[in-house]
Design an enzyme around this catalytic site. Structure first.
Site, PDB file in Angstrom:
ATOM      1  CE1 TYR A  78      -4.150  -1.346  -0.558  1.00 11.47           C
ATOM      2  CE2 TYR A  78      -3.251  -3.101   0.798  1.00 11.47           C
ATOM      3  CZ  TYR A  78      -4.209  -2.633  -0.088  1.00 11.47           C
ATOM      4  OH  TYR A  78      -5.205  -3.466  -0.526  1.00 11.47           O
ATOM      5  NE  ARG A  81      -2.832   0.132  -5.507  1.00 12.17           N
ATOM      6  CZ  ARG A  81      -3.904  -0.429  -4.935  1.00 12.17           C
ATOM      7  NH1 ARG A  81      -3.774  -1.533  -4.204  1.00 12.17           N
ATOM      8  NH2 ARG A  81      -5.099   0.079  -5.092  1.00 12.17           N
ATOM      9  CG  HIS A 132     -13.708  -1.486  -3.276  1.00 15.83           C
ATOM     10  ND1 HIS A 132     -13.359  -2.122  -4.438  1.00 15.83           N
ATOM     11  CD2 HIS A 132     -14.892  -2.045  -2.897  1.00 15.83           C
ATOM     12  CE1 HIS A 132     -14.290  -3.007  -4.762  1.00 15.83           C
ATOM     13  NE2 HIS A 132     -15.235  -2.975  -3.846  1.00 15.83           N
ATOM     14  CB  CYS A 140      -7.610   1.728  14.931  1.00 17.31           C
ATOM     15  SG  CYS A 140      -7.047   0.514  16.156  1.00 17.31           S
ATOM     16  CB  CYS A 245      -3.737   2.830  16.396  1.00 15.58           C
ATOM     17  SG  CYS A 245      -5.247   3.703  16.839  1.00 15.58           S
TER      18      CYS A 245
HETATM   19  C1  BJW Z   1      -9.343  -0.378 -19.200  1.00 17.69           C
HETATM   20  C2  BJW Z   1      -8.152   0.269 -19.447  1.00 17.69           C
HETATM   21  C3  BJW Z   1      -8.258   1.512 -20.042  1.00 17.69           C
HETATM   22  C4  BJW Z   1      -7.630  -1.551 -18.552  1.00 17.69           C
HETATM   23  N1  BJW Z   1      -9.454   1.999 -20.330  1.00 17.69           N
HETATM   24  N2  BJW Z   1     -10.521   0.112 -19.505  1.00 17.69           N
HETATM   25  C5  BJW Z   1     -21.125 -12.722  -4.424  1.00 17.69           C
HETATM   26  C6  BJW Z   1     -20.685 -13.723  -5.269  1.00 17.69           C
HETATM   27  C7  BJW Z   1     -19.371 -14.192  -5.207  1.00 17.69           C
HETATM   28  C8  BJW Z   1     -18.461 -13.666  -4.280  1.00 17.69           C
HETATM   29  C9  BJW Z   1     -18.909 -12.673  -3.441  1.00 17.69           C
HETATM   30  C10 BJW Z   1     -20.206 -12.218  -3.515  1.00 17.69           C
HETATM   31  N3  BJW Z   1     -20.354 -11.238  -2.605  1.00 17.69           N
HETATM   32  C11 BJW Z   1     -19.176 -11.071  -1.954  1.00 17.69           C
HETATM   33  C12 BJW Z   1     -18.283 -11.933  -2.447  1.00 17.69           C
HETATM   34  C13 BJW Z   1     -16.872 -12.054  -1.988  1.00 17.69           C
HETATM   35  C14 BJW Z   1     -15.971 -10.983  -2.527  1.00 17.69           C
HETATM   36  C15 BJW Z   1     -15.894 -11.110  -4.040  1.00 17.69           C
HETATM   37  O1  BJW Z   1     -16.455 -10.339  -4.793  1.00 17.69           O
HETATM   38  N4  BJW Z   1     -15.131 -12.051  -4.507  1.00 17.69           N
HETATM   39  C16 BJW Z   1     -14.946 -12.212  -5.955  1.00 17.69           C
HETATM   40  C17 BJW Z   1     -13.458 -12.248  -6.255  1.00 17.69           C
HETATM   41  C18 BJW Z   1     -15.709 -13.416  -6.409  1.00 17.69           C
HETATM   42  N5  BJW Z   1     -16.399  -9.639  -2.154  1.00 17.69           N
HETATM   43  C19 BJW Z   1     -16.074  -9.127  -0.994  1.00 17.69           C
HETATM   44  O2  BJW Z   1     -15.423  -9.762  -0.173  1.00 17.69           O
HETATM   45  C20 BJW Z   1     -16.532  -7.700  -0.701  1.00 17.69           C
HETATM   46  N6  BJW Z   1     -17.143  -7.683   0.592  1.00 17.69           N
HETATM   47  C21 BJW Z   1     -18.368  -8.129   0.805  1.00 17.69           C
HETATM   48  O3  BJW Z   1     -19.098  -8.484  -0.076  1.00 17.69           O
HETATM   49  O4  BJW Z   1     -18.697  -8.152   2.122  1.00 17.69           O
HETATM   50  C22 BJW Z   1     -19.897  -8.759   2.538  1.00 17.69           C
HETATM   51  C23 BJW Z   1     -19.980  -8.554   4.029  1.00 17.69           C
HETATM   52  C24 BJW Z   1     -21.142  -8.031   4.548  1.00 17.69           C
HETATM   53  C25 BJW Z   1     -21.238  -7.836   5.938  1.00 17.69           C
HETATM   54  C26 BJW Z   1     -20.161  -8.171   6.755  1.00 17.69           C
HETATM   55  C27 BJW Z   1     -19.001  -8.675   6.240  1.00 17.69           C
HETATM   56  C28 BJW Z   1     -18.909  -8.865   4.829  1.00 17.69           C
HETATM   57  C29 BJW Z   1     -15.339  -6.762  -0.611  1.00 17.69           C
HETATM   58  C30 BJW Z   1     -14.603  -6.640  -1.895  1.00 17.69           C
HETATM   59  C31 BJW Z   1     -13.376  -5.746  -1.702  1.00 17.69           C
HETATM   60  C32 BJW Z   1     -12.488  -5.721  -2.938  1.00 17.69           C
HETATM   61  N7  BJW Z   1     -11.288  -5.076  -2.604  1.00 17.69           N
HETATM   62  C33 BJW Z   1     -10.312  -4.782  -3.634  1.00 17.69           C
HETATM   63  C34 BJW Z   1      -9.075  -4.178  -2.933  1.00 17.69           C
HETATM   64  C35 BJW Z   1      -9.373  -2.770  -2.462  1.00 17.69           C
HETATM   65  C36 BJW Z   1      -8.203  -2.057  -1.921  1.00 17.69           C
HETATM   66  C37 BJW Z   1      -7.124  -1.872  -2.939  1.00 17.69           C
HETATM   67  O5  BJW Z   1      -7.308  -1.135  -3.921  1.00 17.69           O
HETATM   68  O6  BJW Z   1      -6.069  -2.489  -2.753  1.00 17.69           O
HETATM   69  O7  BJW Z   1     -10.830  -3.826  -4.574  1.00 17.69           O
HETATM   70  S1  BJW Z   1      -9.922  -6.153  -4.686  1.00 17.69           S
HETATM   71  C38 BJW Z   1      -9.727  -5.232  -6.165  1.00 17.69           C
HETATM   72  O8  BJW Z   1     -10.760  -5.588  -7.135  1.00 17.69           O
HETATM   73  C39 BJW Z   1     -10.011  -3.775  -5.776  1.00 17.69           C
HETATM   74  C40 BJW Z   1     -10.817  -3.291  -6.948  1.00 17.69           C
HETATM   75  O9  BJW Z   1     -11.544  -2.138  -6.586  1.00 17.69           O
HETATM   76  C41 BJW Z   1     -11.651  -4.475  -7.286  1.00 17.69           C
HETATM   77  C42 BJW Z   1     -12.223  -4.460  -8.679  1.00 17.69           C
HETATM   78  O10 BJW Z   1     -11.241  -4.506  -9.658  1.00 17.69           O
HETATM   79  P1  BJW Z   1     -11.398  -3.667 -10.996  1.00 17.69           P
HETATM   80  O11 BJW Z   1     -11.404  -2.233 -10.681  1.00 17.69           O
HETATM   81  O12 BJW Z   1     -12.511  -4.196 -11.778  1.00 17.69           O
HETATM   82  O13 BJW Z   1      -9.980  -3.946 -11.705  1.00 17.69           O
HETATM   83  P2  BJW Z   1      -9.555  -5.168 -12.651  1.00 17.69           P
HETATM   84  O14 BJW Z   1      -8.085  -5.167 -12.722  1.00 17.69           O
HETATM   85  O15 BJW Z   1     -10.219  -6.410 -12.261  1.00 17.69           O
HETATM   86  O16 BJW Z   1     -10.161  -4.737 -14.074  1.00 17.69           O
HETATM   87  C43 BJW Z   1      -9.629  -3.623 -14.791  1.00 17.69           C
HETATM   88  C44 BJW Z   1     -10.513  -3.419 -15.990  1.00 17.69           C
HETATM   89  O17 BJW Z   1     -10.087  -2.259 -16.669  1.00 17.69           O
HETATM   90  C45 BJW Z   1     -10.446  -4.576 -17.008  1.00 17.69           C
HETATM   91  O18 BJW Z   1     -11.764  -4.851 -17.437  1.00 17.69           O
HETATM   92  C46 BJW Z   1      -9.622  -4.003 -18.149  1.00 17.69           C
HETATM   93  O19 BJW Z   1      -9.965  -4.554 -19.410  1.00 17.69           O
HETATM   94  C47 BJW Z   1      -9.998  -2.557 -18.065  1.00 17.69           C
HETATM   95  N8  BJW Z   1      -9.001  -1.623 -18.567  1.00 17.69           N
HETATM   96  N9  BJW Z   1      -7.110  -0.570 -19.008  1.00 17.69           N
HETATM   97  C48 BJW Z   1     -10.573   1.223 -20.054  1.00 17.69           C
HETATM   98  N10 BJW Z   1      -7.129   2.205 -20.342  1.00 17.69           N
HETATM   99 ZN    ZN Z   2      -6.549   2.061  17.760  1.00 22.11          ZN
END
Ligand code: BJW
Ligand code: ZN
Length: 349
Positions: A78, A81, A132, A140, A245
């Site tokens: 991070y 990043r 996100h 913390c 923290c």
């Molecule tokens: C271009 C380009 C250009 C390139 N022009 N385009 C339902 C079904 C299945 C699983 C789950 C579900 N619900 C929840 C889940 C579990 C999980 C999940 O989704 N898992 C999947 C992997 C299946 N989800 C979670 O855990 C979430 N939490 C949750 O649901 O909690 C429930 C809960 C409720 C109550 C109590 C407790 C829990 C949380 C998800 C958090 C994701 N976090 C991350 C890290 C964030 C911090 C960080 O940045 O480090 O978020 S993971 C990562 O993926 C990051 C991103 O925001 C996220 C999405 O990625 P993104 O932005 O789509 O990027 P890429 O690389 O995948 O795609 C890039 C795109 O750009 C591509 O399409 C390229 O083609 C395109 N591109 N250049 C235009 N120039």
């Molecule tokens: Zn604390």
């Protein structure tokens, strides 16, 4: 830029014109944003070839368990990043969206990005829902409630200073001179480890990469090392060396981003729920996201259910897989496509 619908490929000029005409009449607009928006600002995406995850077991980095296992490794990732985002500048797509938000008070951006570039392009905070979190907010890790907003200090502590962070905690080496990017040692080890898992020890031994296979991945004269086992990633950083923290004096600070298995911020989810509960939505733009991470991956269908017509902007057709024949699909770099199709000066304010 190429434009096409899922069913056929009509005249691109007509497609842009039909999109613009719908945009001009739209008041309630939802945009679902992913890392592709910032790709042209030089920030790697997650799942593309040179993406952030290409070297990593995602859960070592982006999960509470990963942070418990090795907070130093997570902080290194991070810190890099944060530094990259601070050095990056918003691109024309960020500005096009900020202008659209200004022109259309009913516009809302649901952004998965944590890089702060939409804010820096001037998008009104009320129209920007950070699903996100944000790289520049710290909280913390023990949940004492302490939060430090907009902390742009770099490095946060000595052990996270630029020279100290191992270069391979980010994605594969970034292409800086227009040359094809070179695979990093860690990527090579990762591929080998994955193959080993899939094939099993014995089969892997038969097809294991040789020094000759690895040679093209290295600079001239650089030592070629063929991995023997799965890479054990450890930062070797002690907790005491990391940001502490000040609220409780007991736990570490962590970046206030949403990791896998964690709930999205409650206030943001409440706003999103209300958005999809309210009246009709005119237009949904799905922009630069692989639509693989939930709940964001489900928002497009929620918008459709409220009557929205959908437009996709992505470099890759495979990430527009839920596009329907009546949708607009614009394939290309968001930084080129968005200013062209939004051209906000032509729209009614
Ligand atoms: C271009 C380009 C250009 C390139 N022009 N385009 C339902 C079904 C299945 C699983 C789950 C579900 N619900 C929840 C889940 C579990 C999980 C999940 O989704 N898992 C999947 C992997 C299946 N989800 C979670 O855990 C979430 N939490 C949750 O649901 O909690 C429930 C809960 C409720 C109550 C109590 C407790 C829990 C949380 C998800 C958090 C994701 N976090 C991350 C890290 C964030 C911090 C960080 O940045 O480090 O978020 S993971 C990562 O993926 C990051 C991103 O925001 C996220 C999405 O990625 P993104 O932005 O789509 O990027 P890429 O690389 O995948 O795609 C890039 C795109 O750009 C591509 O399409 C390229 O083609 C395109 N591109 N250049 C235009 N120039
Ligand atoms: Zn604390």
């Amino acid at each position: 830029m190429s434009h096409q619908t899922a069913a056929s490929a009509p005249d691109p000029a007509q497609l842009v014109a039909s999109f613009k005409s719908h945009l001009a009449q739209s008041t309630r607009i939802v945009t679902i944003i992913g890392a592709g928006l910032s790709a042209s600002s030089g920030l790697p995406t997650f799942r593309d070839v040179n993406g952030l995850w290409c070297n990593h077991d995602v859960f070592l980095i982006a999960s509470p368990a990963g942070f418990r296992r090795d907070p130093g490794l997570v902080w290194q990732f991070y810190s890099e990043r944060r530094r990259a985002a601070l050095r990056a500048a918003p691109n024309p797509a960020h500005y096009a969206l900020a202008n659209l938000a200004e022109a259309k008070p009913g516009f809302v951006a649901l952004s998965q990005n944590v890089d702060g570039l939409l804010q820096r392009a001037g998008m009104d905070a009320k129209q920007l829902k950070l699903l996100h979190g944000n790289l520049f907010d710290l909280s913390c890790a023990g949940n004492c409630g302490y939060v430090d907003y907009n902390n742009f200090v770099d490095p946060l502590c000595e052990v996270l200073s630029e020279g100290r962070v191992r270069s391979n905690v980010m994605g594969a080496d970034v292409d800086e001179g227009g040359k094809p990017p070179k695979a990093s040692a860690l990527l090579f080890e990762g591929i080998a480890a994955k193959n080993k898992k899939i094939l099993g020890e014995e089969k892997f031994a038969e097809v294991a990469p040789t020094a000759k296979d690895a040679a093209p991945l290295r600079e001239l004269g650089e030592e070629v090392r063929v991995p023997e086992a799965a890479p054990e990633l450890h930062s070797g950083i002690e907790k005491e060396e990391l940001p502490q923290c000040p609220g409780c004096g007991e736990h570490l600070l962590r970046p206030r981003v949403v990791w896998f298995g964690e709930a999205l911020p409650e206030d943001v989810m409440e706003d999103v729920d209300n958005l999809f509960k309210e009246e009709k939505i005119d237009l949904c733009i799905v922009l630069g996201t692989s639509s693989t991470v939930w709940p964001a991956a489900g928002f497009c269908e929620e918008a459709r259910a409220k009557g929205a017509r959908v437009a996709w902007v992505n470099m890759s057709a495979k990430d527009c897989k839920s596009a329907r024949s009546e949708d607009w699909v614009f394939l290309g770099d968001a930084a080129v496509v968005l200013p062209e199709i939004l051209n906000t000066s032509e729209n009614e304010k």
